[in-house]
Design an enzyme around this catalytic site. Structure first.
Site, short mmCIF file in Angstrom:
data_model
loop_
_atom_site.label_atom_id
_atom_site.label_comp_id
_atom_site.label_asym_id
_atom_site.label_seq_id
_atom_site.Cartn_x
_atom_site.Cartn_y
_atom_site.Cartn_z
N CYS A 2 34.42 32.30 54.02
CA CYS A 2 34.73 31.43 55.15
C CYS A 2 33.74 30.26 55.21
CB CYS A 2 34.69 32.15 56.50
SG CYS A 2 35.83 33.51 56.64
N ARG A 27 34.35 28.62 49.53
CA ARG A 27 33.89 29.82 50.22
C ARG A 27 35.05 30.71 50.68
NH1 ARG A 27 28.60 29.37 52.19
NH2 ARG A 27 29.13 30.91 53.76
N TRP A 74 38.58 33.24 54.54
CA TRP A 74 38.77 34.29 53.53
C TRP A 74 38.98 35.55 54.36
CZ3 TRP A 74 36.51 38.91 52.06
CH2 TRP A 74 36.77 39.36 50.76
N ASN A 100 32.38 33.26 61.01
CA ASN A 100 32.30 33.85 59.67
C ASN A 100 31.53 35.14 59.81
OD1 ASN A 100 32.04 34.41 56.96
ND2 ASN A 100 30.45 32.86 56.59
N GLY A 101 32.09 36.25 59.32
CA GLY A 101 31.39 37.53 59.42
C GLY A 101 32.35 38.61 59.88
N GLU A 472 30.13 40.57 31.06
CA GLU A 472 30.29 39.27 31.73
C GLU A 472 31.52 38.53 31.20
OE1 GLU A 472 29.34 37.94 34.30
OE2 GLU A 472 29.55 35.78 34.04
N LYS A 476 34.53 37.40 33.62
CA LYS A 476 35.00 36.00 33.71
C LYS A 476 36.50 35.94 33.50
CE LYS A 476 32.60 34.15 35.23
NZ LYS A 476 31.35 34.71 35.63
N GLU A 479 38.48 37.53 36.49
CA GLU A 479 38.34 36.73 37.72
C GLU A 479 39.28 35.53 37.74
OE1 GLU A 479 33.90 36.19 39.44
OE2 GLU A 479 34.05 35.77 37.31
N HIS A 495 35.15 56.91 22.79
CA HIS A 495 35.21 57.91 23.86
C HIS A 495 36.25 57.54 24.91
CE1 HIS A 495 31.75 59.77 22.06
NE2 HIS A 495 31.11 58.61 22.11
N LYS A 594 33.19 32.47 46.76
CA LYS A 594 31.93 32.20 46.08
C LYS A 594 30.78 32.97 46.71
CE LYS A 594 29.39 29.78 43.24
NZ LYS A 594 29.50 30.31 41.87
C1 G6P Z 1 30.96 36.59 44.21
C2 G6P Z 1 31.17 35.47 43.22
C3 G6P Z 1 30.53 35.83 41.88
C4 G6P Z 1 29.07 36.18 42.07
C5 G6P Z 1 28.88 37.28 43.12
C6 G6P Z 1 27.42 37.46 43.49
O1 G6P Z 1 31.69 37.70 43.83
O2 G6P Z 1 32.55 35.22 43.05
O3 G6P Z 1 30.64 34.75 40.99
O4 G6P Z 1 28.52 36.60 40.86
O5 G6P Z 1 29.57 36.93 44.32
O6 G6P Z 1 26.98 36.29 44.12
P1 G6P Z 1 25.48 35.83 44.24
O7 G6P Z 1 25.53 34.55 44.99
O8 G6P Z 1 24.76 36.91 45.01
O9 G6P Z 1 24.92 35.68 42.87
#
Ligand code: G6P
Length: 599
Positions: A2, A27, A74, A100-101, A472, A476, A479, A495, A594
């Protein structure tokens, strides 16, 4: 999670609010809304979907007023639709709020309000705020908000306005809010991205602080009504850094910024073959390190474990912040807890940090956003200086996190009086150049991406320090392209995951040369024998791999400790191009945000 923006001044607030929302859209982006104080009272407009849907409303052209609030959502409570979008009104439509929260005692408060005759019109927890403020309002908005906050359990970044008052009331607990100080005008926003084009002067609110903002001044109090003095800080990021600069997406721009972001992480931290950082506690007596984080930051923690243990001989544990915070971990005063967070606002990471502090551990933050909550609460910190990361999927922050962790590992070693490996230091200094080179794989990776846009699954395999790179790479891809992907230590496939392999299954091997190369070739043979499609990431001409692989991506040679930084880049590009060909806006992938400021 948000985005909130508020304005009070002499200008027309609608366009300022809409432009501000666009900067905060990363956000959260399932619905958006705006409230402006007009001559006829408070006017609210909302729309499901992105900001541009809201912006298209004809009514906005006529929406005139110099005080306003806006929100991009969000969803947590209640599905994303117009009704649940913020701002929310009280019954009388005199009060509007954006939040937000999460309100944890929502049901109890809702029952209380309904018993008193309030009619709630959305399924959100946030609307409760508007009705509680209405309940307590006696010609003083600030007092009503303070009374409201005393009843609420949970987290909030909250902005409240009243039809009859020329002010905004702003409150924060667990969800960042920043006041932007202008000339005859004031702003409030969830983060500085939305403020930059108006002012660089900001005041960071802390938890349980409440600000009353008029166009000329702000007054901050704590929840007990006592005045709090806060200094104005200056935002270092520039407007230019926040723009796409000709790239199609922020994500691509951020991938290509990595030579610079890594340079900025290293800058000033290696001098005369020594590590120069300041840490506010002794590191030579640390007995154990626990690194905790979420998402991509958790992957950099896993990489850090490899070289911290190797370089310092201190045992390292890595834990998801969401698990760590609830598992009552055994921590002592000789333990160091490192929290890694790009945003510095992730709710689980923040809670993990607070838990570690309660148990008297020393704490260190590896953070990108200066002034963020986590950066303020750690005992000591290393800023990444990677510049703003706007794309929801983290890229440049990840590589800078790995570099910062390595610098910290070298620092501990130095403090323990042990020699620093000069080759490693030299390679670290040359890293930005090698990153430039690896970015030249761009065209090749784009070609490979075209072959895999229709697949349903993807496996990423790596070993040793490159196992987290496989994780990672898989993260990626899922996501931003919505293709199911798994990362595994290559030897583990027998396994379980090997059962999935057939001619439909692409398997990406991070197979750059190290002491496990021979073993990874055996794993490749196992995949080939089952007709899997192999993409091999290599840094030398290896005949065997050439024969086994369907596609090769060649990256520059580098010392093992730094290989994750180089190897992850083609993986970032691969997911980017697959998502782009599929027509996905990977800067704002569905269901993600984000900055995850709720549990
Ligand atoms: C969200 C984002 C990710 C990020 C994660 C942790 O899920 O989409 O890209 O890695 O939060 O965020 P931070 O700001 O704590 O690294």
């Amino acid at each position: 999670m948000c985005g909130i923006i508020g304005y009070i001044g002499n200008k027309d607030s609608t366009s300022i609010l809409i432009e501000g929302l666009k900067k905060l859209e990363y956000r959260g982006y399932d619905s958006a809304g705006i409230c402006v104080k007009t001559k006829e009272g408070l006017k609210v407009f909302k729309k499901r979907g992105r900001i541009f849907e809201l912006e298209k409303l004809d009514e906005l052209k006529e929406l005139k007023g110099m005080i306003g609030i806006a929100h991009t959502r969000w969803a947590t409570h209640g599905e994303p639709n117009e009704n649940n979008a913020h701002p929310h009104f009280d019954c009388s439509k005199n009060i509007a709020i954006v939040h937000n929260g999460i309100i944890e005692n929502y049901h109890a408060l809702k029952n209380l309000l309904e018993k008193e005759g309030h009619q709630l019109s959305s399924q959100t927890d946030s609307e409760i705020f508007a009705h509680l403020v209405e309940k307590f309002y006696e010609q003083n908005l600030e007092k009503a908000v303070i009374k409201t906050l005393k009843l609420v359990e949970g987290s909030y970044g909250l902005v409240v306005m009243h039809k009859k008052e020329e002010k905004l009331i702003v409150a924060r607990k667990g969800s960042s809010l920043i006041i932007g100080v202008g000339e005859g005008e004031m702003f409030v926003a969830s983060d500085s991205a939305a403020l930059l084009e108006h002012t660089k002067k900001v005041v960071h609110l802390q938890d349980e602080e409440i600000a009353t903002i008029t166009k000329d001044k702000y007054i901050i109090k704590n929840i007990d009504g006592e005045f709090v003095n806060k200094k104005i800080e200056e935002i270092k990021w520039t407007v230019e850094q926040m723009e796409k600069k000709g790239f199609k997406h922020f994500m691509l721009k951020e991938i290509f910024e990595q030579p610079q972001s890594i340079t900025d992480t290293i800058r000033g931290r290696i001098k005369d073959r020594k590590i120069k950082i300041t840490v506010d506690f002794r590191v030579d007596s640390i007995k154990r390190i626990i690194i905790t984080a979420c998402g991509t930051s958790w992957h950099s923690a896993l990489i850090g474990k490899y070289f911290i243990e190797e370089l310092t001989q201190i045992p390292v544990e890595v834990d998801y912040a969401s698990e760590f915070r609830y598992r009552n971990p055994v921590i002592g005063k000789d333990d160091l807890v490192i929290v890694i967070s790009q945003s510095g606002e992730t709710a689980d990471t923040l809670a993990a940090l607070r838990g570690a502090k309660e148990k008297q551990a020393k704490t260190l933050g590896i953070i990108n956003v200066v002034g963020s909550t986590i950066s303020r609460e750690v005992d000591s910190g290393i800023y990444l200086h990677a510049g703003p990361e706007i794309g929801v999927a983290s890229t440049k922050a990840f590589t800078s996190q790995v570099v910062a962790l390595l610098i910290f590992a070298l620092y501990i070693r130095q403090k323990k009086g042990q020699e620093l490996d000069q080759e490693l230091l030299r390679e670290l200094e040359e890293l930005p150049q090698k990153v430039k080179e690896v970015l030249k794989t761009d065209k090749e990776v784009q070609k490979i991406a075209k072959e895999f846009t229709a697949v349903k699954n993807f496996l990423y395999l790596g070993r040793g320090i490159n196992f987290p790179v496989a994780l990672e790479g898989a993260l990626k891809l899922k996501e931003i392209s919505y293709i199911h992907a798994e990362g595994y230590p290559a030897a583990e496939i027998k396994h379980g995951p090997i059962a999935l392999i057939d001619e439909q299954m692409p398997v990406l091997f991070v197979a750059t040369k190290n002491n496990l190369s021979a073993k990874i070739i055996s794993n490749m043979q196992e995949v080939k024998a089952r007709k899997g499609k192999i993409i091999a990431l290599v840094n030398e001409d290896n005949k065997e791999i050439k024969e086994l692989a369907d596609y090769l991506i060649k990256v520059p040679q580098i010392i093992n400790e730094l290989s994750p930084v180089i190897n992850v880049i083609p993986l970032q590009l691969l997911s980017y191009y697959i998502a782009d060909i599929k027509g996905i806006d990977m800067d704002k992938p569905r269901n993600l945000a984000k900055s995850v400021t709720v549990e």
